[in-house]
Enzyme design. Structure first.
Site, mmCIF file in Angstrom:
data_model
loop_
_atom_site.group_PDB
_atom_site.id
_atom_site.type_symbol
_atom_site.label_atom_id
_atom_site.label_comp_id
_atom_site.label_asym_id
_atom_site.label_seq_id
_atom_site.Cartn_x
_atom_site.Cartn_y
_atom_site.Cartn_z
ATOM 1 N N TYR A 108 -1.828 -0.486 10.725
ATOM 2 C CA TYR A 108 -2.098 -1.115 9.422
ATOM 3 C C TYR A 108 -0.918 -0.885 8.477
ATOM 4 C CZ TYR A 108 -3.683 -1.569 4.627
ATOM 5 O OH TYR A 108 -3.744 -1.898 3.301
ATOM 6 N N SER A 132 0.837 -1.195 0.000
ATOM 7 C CA SER A 132 0.000 0.000 0.000
ATOM 8 C C SER A 132 0.873 1.246 0.000
ATOM 9 C CB SER A 132 -0.862 -0.018 1.269
ATOM 10 O OG SER A 132 -1.499 1.221 1.449
ATOM 11 N N LYS A 163 2.072 -3.546 6.787
ATOM 12 C CA LYS A 163 2.477 -3.689 5.380
ATOM 13 C C LYS A 163 3.988 -3.483 5.234
ATOM 14 C CE LYS A 163 -1.520 -4.496 3.418
ATOM 15 N NZ LYS A 163 -1.808 -5.772 2.789
HETATM 16 P P1 NAD Z 1 -11.065 -6.934 1.399
HETATM 17 O O1 NAD Z 1 -11.258 -6.901 2.878
HETATM 18 O O2 NAD Z 1 -12.238 -6.737 0.521
HETATM 19 O O3 NAD Z 1 -10.358 -8.322 0.994
HETATM 20 C C1 NAD Z 1 -9.494 -9.025 1.858
HETATM 21 C C2 NAD Z 1 -9.968 -10.466 1.896
HETATM 22 O O4 NAD Z 1 -9.089 -11.225 2.738
HETATM 23 C C3 NAD Z 1 -11.380 -10.626 2.479
HETATM 24 O O5 NAD Z 1 -12.147 -11.435 1.614
HETATM 25 C C4 NAD Z 1 -11.163 -11.306 3.823
HETATM 26 O O6 NAD Z 1 -12.242 -12.162 4.164
HETATM 27 C C5 NAD Z 1 -9.872 -12.064 3.584
HETATM 28 N N1 NAD Z 1 -9.056 -12.316 4.772
HETATM 29 C C6 NAD Z 1 -8.701 -11.427 5.731
HETATM 30 N N2 NAD Z 1 -7.912 -12.034 6.639
HETATM 31 C C7 NAD Z 1 -7.765 -13.316 6.241
HETATM 32 C C8 NAD Z 1 -7.073 -14.438 6.768
HETATM 33 N N3 NAD Z 1 -6.369 -14.344 7.888
HETATM 34 N N4 NAD Z 1 -7.145 -15.613 6.107
HETATM 35 C C9 NAD Z 1 -7.882 -15.721 4.961
HETATM 36 N N5 NAD Z 1 -8.559 -14.706 4.427
HETATM 37 C C10 NAD Z 1 -8.497 -13.508 5.062
HETATM 38 O O7 NAD Z 1 -9.908 -5.884 1.053
HETATM 39 P P2 NAD Z 1 -9.415 -5.359 -0.364
HETATM 40 O O8 NAD Z 1 -9.778 -3.938 -0.467
HETATM 41 O O9 NAD Z 1 -9.802 -6.300 -1.422
HETATM 42 O O10 NAD Z 1 -7.840 -5.423 -0.130
HETATM 43 C C11 NAD Z 1 -7.062 -6.518 -0.549
HETATM 44 C C12 NAD Z 1 -5.623 -6.292 -0.135
HETATM 45 O O11 NAD Z 1 -5.156 -5.079 -0.713
HETATM 46 C C13 NAD Z 1 -5.434 -6.145 1.366
HETATM 47 O O12 NAD Z 1 -4.238 -6.794 1.724
HETATM 48 C C14 NAD Z 1 -5.312 -4.658 1.570
HETATM 49 O O13 NAD Z 1 -4.546 -4.337 2.695
HETATM 50 C C15 NAD Z 1 -4.603 -4.253 0.285
HETATM 51 N N6 NAD Z 1 -4.858 -2.844 -0.074
HETATM 52 C C16 NAD Z 1 -6.133 -2.400 -0.209
HETATM 53 C C17 NAD Z 1 -6.375 -1.059 -0.532
HETATM 54 C C18 NAD Z 1 -7.783 -0.520 -0.642
HETATM 55 O O14 NAD Z 1 -7.943 0.693 -0.595
HETATM 56 N N7 NAD Z 1 -8.795 -1.346 -0.824
HETATM 57 C C19 NAD Z 1 -5.289 -0.197 -0.728
HETATM 58 C C20 NAD Z 1 -3.990 -0.687 -0.584
HETATM 59 C C21 NAD Z 1 -3.783 -2.025 -0.261
HETATM 60 C C1 WQD Z 2 -9.503 9.908 0.447
HETATM 61 C C2 WQD Z 2 -9.694 11.407 0.656
HETATM 62 C C3 WQD Z 2 -9.961 12.016 2.966
HETATM 63 C C4 WQD Z 2 -13.764 9.917 3.549
HETATM 64 C C5 WQD Z 2 -7.014 4.919 2.750
HETATM 65 C C6 WQD Z 2 -6.011 4.200 3.599
HETATM 66 C C7 WQD Z 2 -4.928 3.649 2.739
HETATM 67 C C8 WQD Z 2 -5.461 2.825 1.577
HETATM 68 C C9 WQD Z 2 -6.561 3.496 0.851
HETATM 69 C C10 WQD Z 2 -5.308 0.510 2.154
HETATM 70 C C11 WQD Z 2 -8.913 11.958 1.843
HETATM 71 C C12 WQD Z 2 -11.233 12.301 2.190
HETATM 72 C C13 WQD Z 2 -12.606 10.427 3.001
HETATM 73 C C14 WQD Z 2 -14.817 10.802 3.921
HETATM 74 C C15 WQD Z 2 -13.473 12.654 3.149
HETATM 75 N N1 WQD Z 2 -5.988 1.570 2.016
HETATM 76 N N2 WQD Z 2 -12.467 11.771 2.807
HETATM 77 N N3 WQD Z 2 -14.624 12.142 3.698
HETATM 78 O O1 WQD Z 2 -7.139 7.992 3.403
HETATM 79 O O2 WQD Z 2 -6.180 8.222 1.063
HETATM 80 O O3 WQD Z 2 -6.365 5.988 2.093
HETATM 81 O O4 WQD Z 2 -7.518 3.998 1.767
HETATM 82 O O5 WQD Z 2 -4.122 0.340 2.024
HETATM 83 O O6 WQD Z 2 -4.142 2.866 3.586
HETATM 84 O O7 WQD Z 2 -5.466 5.106 4.537
HETATM 85 O O8 WQD Z 2 -8.419 7.120 1.366
HETATM 86 O O9 WQD Z 2 -10.781 7.129 0.673
HETATM 87 O O10 WQD Z 2 -10.234 7.261 3.136
HETATM 88 O O11 WQD Z 2 -9.756 9.217 1.667
HETATM 89 O O12 WQD Z 2 -13.343 13.859 2.992
HETATM 90 O O13 WQD Z 2 -15.848 10.401 4.446
HETATM 91 O O14 WQD Z 2 -11.070 11.640 0.960
HETATM 92 O O15 WQD Z 2 -9.711 12.995 3.923
HETATM 93 O O16 WQD Z 2 -8.508 13.258 1.514
HETATM 94 P P1 WQD Z 2 -6.991 7.440 2.054
HETATM 95 P P2 WQD Z 2 -9.883 7.613 1.738
#
Ligand code: NAD
Ligand code: WQD
Length: 349
Positions: free
Chosen positions: A151, A127, A155
């Protein structure tokens, strides 16, 4: 390239389910392991519906070494795409041990089982959160790291562990070296164009786009905009939004790179997956109205703790080494998010 079997951990989740579609459509057999802690198996039924292809699903926790080893002994897995983990920043501050246990320990068990099964090819969901505050708001892979919540630290710790594993290969002159891509996602939004799969958050969403969708559809009254006094063009936070389908295409490009000459002697490399440009919160609200015709009711509220003013990717390395860049525009991201929301007002429930 021969299309080998890919294990998708967390494959029932938001990004994992989209990865399953892309893999199946590209001819890779898919095996999913997911404990369904943050997803429903319905997403996988929808993946099969979209692709017209079956996948193998095991409901198991990646920390359950015995179950995981059994899956590796049954299935001819060659690459692992590792999405499984917990991802809510606020929750991670309240439950740090749960986050380190799921994310860090879970990845350690996975890597140990992979090593025993002689599977050394891994694409990891990292991330942009691993980056620290920096002089530039555009982040390159060599920008300083410095996550500010459990979190993000989970990572960064996983990245360190995987880099150490790869570095050890050189010392022990491993015959079968680790080949690892650490993919640092910026802000994934959007959904598959079919509207059959998408993001289905539990409770009140933390992230901007799911919140906007629920206000637009009338489930929530008003979007809180966290601060309009940032040093940005309109005072609201700027982020690099990326369509989830573009994002998962980057994972397939990563597999191709791991299979290529570039990684012939192994290695562990990080790549930013982002568009390389940012939009402000107010720009998102404005674009949402233009694309969907829906006005999003919002109110400026104080800043959210831990938020940066502005953050976007330098995606040049992914272009150079993975031959990947985003194809979709902000309007596609919004139209596809809205299509998913309208077709599934209650998510998968
Ligand atoms: P999500 O929660 O929709 O998907 C994660 C999946 O992993 C879920 O289906 C959950 O049931 C499963 N899971 C969690 N812990 C587990 C375990 N111990 N064993 C087996 N399954 C498990 O999340 P997502 O948005 O699809 O994110 C996927 C990956 O990408 C995550 O690692 C997240 O940290 C990373 N990521 C997400 C974002 C985002 O904004 N969505 C941004 C950066 C990184
Ligand atoms: C985006 C912008 C907020 C909600 C997060 C995690 C990051 C990654 C992605 C996993 C910001 C603003 C948001 C609301 C708002 N996930 N906002 N009102 O914070 O960039 O990243 O998700 O890895 O780890 O931190 O994404 O969508 O929460 O926010 O004004 O109700 O929207 O302040 O500027 P962020 P976000």
């Amino acid at each position: 390239m021969v299309k080998h079997t890919v294990l998708v951990t967390g494959g029932a989740g938001y990004i994992g389910s989209h990865a399953c579609v892309e893999l199946l459509q590209s001819g890779y057999p898919v095996v999913v392991v997911d404990n369904l802690s943050n997803s429903k198996s319905e997403s996988l039924a929808r993946v099969e519906k979209i692709t017209g292809k079956p996948l193998s699903f095991y409901q198991a926790d990646i920390r359950d070494r015995k179950s995981l080893a059994e899956i590796f002994s049954k299935e001819p897995i060659r690459t692992v795409m590792h999405f499984a983990g917990l991802k809510a920043v606020g929750e991670s501050c309240e439950q740090p041990l749960n986050y380190y246990h799921n994310n860090v320990y879970g990845t350690m068990v996975l890597a140990e089982v992979m090593a025993e099964a002689k599977v050394r090819q891994l694409v990891f969901s990292s991330s942009a959160t691993v980056y620290g505050e920096s002089a530039s708001v555009q982040y390159s892979e060599n920008s300083p790291l410095g996550p500010i919540n459990p979190y993000g630290r989970s990572k960064a710790m996983i990245e360190d562990i995987l880099r150490d594993l790869s570095a050890a290969d050189k010392i022990i002159r491993a015959k079968l070296p680790w080949k690892i891509a650490l993919l640092r996602y910026f802000n994934p939004i959007g959904a598959h164009e079919s509207g059959l799969i998408g993001e289905d958050p539990n409770g009140i969403p933390n992230n901007l786009m799911p919140y906007v969708l629920q206000v637009a559809i009338g489930k929530l009254a008003q979007l809180p905009v966290f601060g309009n006094d940032y040093p940005t063009r309109d005072g609201t936070g700027i982020r690099d939004y990326i369509h989830v389908v573009d994002l998962v295409k980057g994972h397939l490009k990563a597999i191709e790179a791991l299979e290529s000459e570039k990684f012939a002697s192994g290695g562990c490399r990080a790549y930013n997956l982002g568009a390389g440009r940012g939009y402000s919160v107010l720009e998102i609200i404005e674009a949402f109205k233009r694309v969907t015709g829906r006005k999003v009711n919002y109110k400026i509220v104080p800043r959210r703790a831990g938020d940066l003013a502005e953050c976007f990717a330098n995606p040049e390395l992914a272009l150079k080494e993975l031959n990947w860049k985003v194809e979709k525009k902000l309007d596609d991201m919004i139209a596809d998010s809205w299509n998913w929301q309208c077709k599934n007002p209650q998510g998968y429930a």
